[in-house]
Design a protein around this motif. Structure first.
Motif, short mmCIF file in Angstrom:
data_model
loop_
_atom_site.label_atom_id
_atom_site.label_comp_id
_atom_site.label_asym_id
_atom_site.label_seq_id
_atom_site.Cartn_x
_atom_site.Cartn_y
_atom_site.Cartn_z
N ALA A 1 0.83 -1.21 0.00
CA ALA A 1 0.00 0.00 0.00
C ALA A 1 0.86 1.26 0.00
O ALA A 1 0.47 2.27 -0.58
CB ALA A 1 -0.93 0.01 1.20
N ALA A 2 2.01 1.18 0.62
CA ALA A 2 2.95 2.30 0.70
C ALA A 2 2.25 3.59 1.14
O ALA A 2 2.40 4.64 0.51
CB ALA A 2 3.68 2.50 -0.64
N VAL A 3 1.52 3.51 2.23
CA VAL A 3 0.86 4.69 2.79
C VAL A 3 1.94 5.55 3.45
O VAL A 3 2.61 5.09 4.37
CB VAL A 3 -0.22 4.29 3.82
CG1 VAL A 3 -0.86 5.53 4.44
CG2 VAL A 3 -1.26 3.39 3.18
N PRO A 4 2.13 6.78 2.99
CA PRO A 4 3.19 7.62 3.57
C PRO A 4 2.82 8.06 4.99
O PRO A 4 1.81 8.72 5.20
CB PRO A 4 3.28 8.80 2.62
CG PRO A 4 2.00 8.82 1.86
CD PRO A 4 1.45 7.43 1.88
N LEU A 5 3.65 7.65 5.95
CA LEU A 5 3.41 8.01 7.34
C LEU A 5 3.62 9.51 7.55
O LEU A 5 4.50 10.13 6.94
CB LEU A 5 4.35 7.23 8.26
CG LEU A 5 4.15 5.72 8.25
CD1 LEU A 5 5.19 5.03 9.12
CD2 LEU A 5 2.75 5.35 8.69
N GLY A 6 2.79 10.09 8.38
CA GLY A 6 2.92 11.50 8.71
C GLY A 6 2.20 12.43 7.74
O GLY A 6 2.12 13.64 7.99
N THR A 7 1.69 11.92 6.65
CA THR A 7 0.95 12.75 5.69
C THR A 7 -0.46 12.96 6.22
O THR A 7 -1.12 12.00 6.64
CB THR A 7 0.89 12.06 4.31
OG1 THR A 7 2.22 11.82 3.86
CG2 THR A 7 0.16 12.92 3.29
N PRO A 8 -0.94 14.20 6.22
CA PRO A 8 -2.32 14.45 6.67
C PRO A 8 -3.31 13.63 5.82
O PRO A 8 -3.13 13.48 4.60
CB PRO A 8 -2.51 15.95 6.44
CG PRO A 8 -1.12 16.51 6.45
CD PRO A 8 -0.24 15.44 5.87
N LEU A 9 -4.35 13.13 6.47
CA LEU A 9 -5.34 12.29 5.76
C LEU A 9 -5.90 12.97 4.52
O LEU A 9 -6.11 12.32 3.50
CB LEU A 9 -6.49 11.93 6.70
CG LEU A 9 -6.25 10.81 7.70
CD1 LEU A 9 -7.53 10.56 8.50
CD2 LEU A 9 -5.81 9.55 7.03
N VAL A 10 -6.16 14.24 4.62
CA VAL A 10 -6.77 14.96 3.50
C VAL A 10 -5.87 14.95 2.26
O VAL A 10 -6.34 15.06 1.15
CB VAL A 10 -7.18 16.39 3.92
CG1 VAL A 10 -5.95 17.30 4.06
CG2 VAL A 10 -8.18 16.96 2.95
#
Length: 169
Positions: free
Chosen positions: A2-11
């Protein structure tokens, strides 16, 4: 994956990109990615279900009921229907899957193998030794209804390639 970037705001998260990366995994049939406010991402995955085993030179290609190959196996896994077809002929594999998917659950349970020598030459072999000449995928829903009736009448060879004029021996 998924490579969800940590620390990035959800929006600011690219949920479509996340979904695309997860969907690229062979065993994934469907994926849904949603933001869970205030601080989470939910990734829901529906996995493919193995139904067909396509013979290949090194074992078997494992496919779901729509003909999508998503795994390999050195031996025939119990419960899967053996498909004898050119593993490189994608359309023939899809056709075999369409035939499989059109069968009633009762007939599908009796199915031992599908021989797909070409788009117009599909034959089913049942566990009791019966052979069903299916022909092409055209009118598969009707053919499935016809074979259900014919199997009750008995016989060893059934031809539903022209479902309006079926035969049995």
């Amino acid at each position: 994956a998924a490579a969800v970037p940590l620390g990035t705001p959800l929006v600011r998260l690219d949920v479509d990109g996340i979904a695309e990366r997860v969907a690229g995994l062979p065993p994934v049939a469907e994926v849904s990615v949603t933001r869970r406010w205030p601080d989470a991402v939910a990734i829901e995955v529906t996995e493919r279900v193995a139904r067909l085993a396509v013979e290949s030179g090194t074992g078997f290609l494992v496919a779901d009921a729509s003909g999508v190959v998503f795994d390999t196996s050195r031996s025939l896994t119990k419960g899967l229907v053996r498909v004898q077809a050119d593993p490189d002929d994608r359309q023939t594999l899809v056709d075999a899957a369409i035939v499989y998917s059109s069968l009633s659950s009762a007939t599908a349970k009796k199915l031992a193998s599908i021989e797909a020598r070409g788009r117009d030459s599909i034959t089913l072999r049942l566990r009791g030794g019966e052979r069903v000449l299916w022909g092409s995928v055209e009118q598969s829903e009707l053919k499935a209804q016809v074979i259900d009736v014919l199997l009750k009448e008995g016989g060893t060879t059934f031809d539903v390639s022209a479902p309006a004029y079926p035969t049995r021996r």
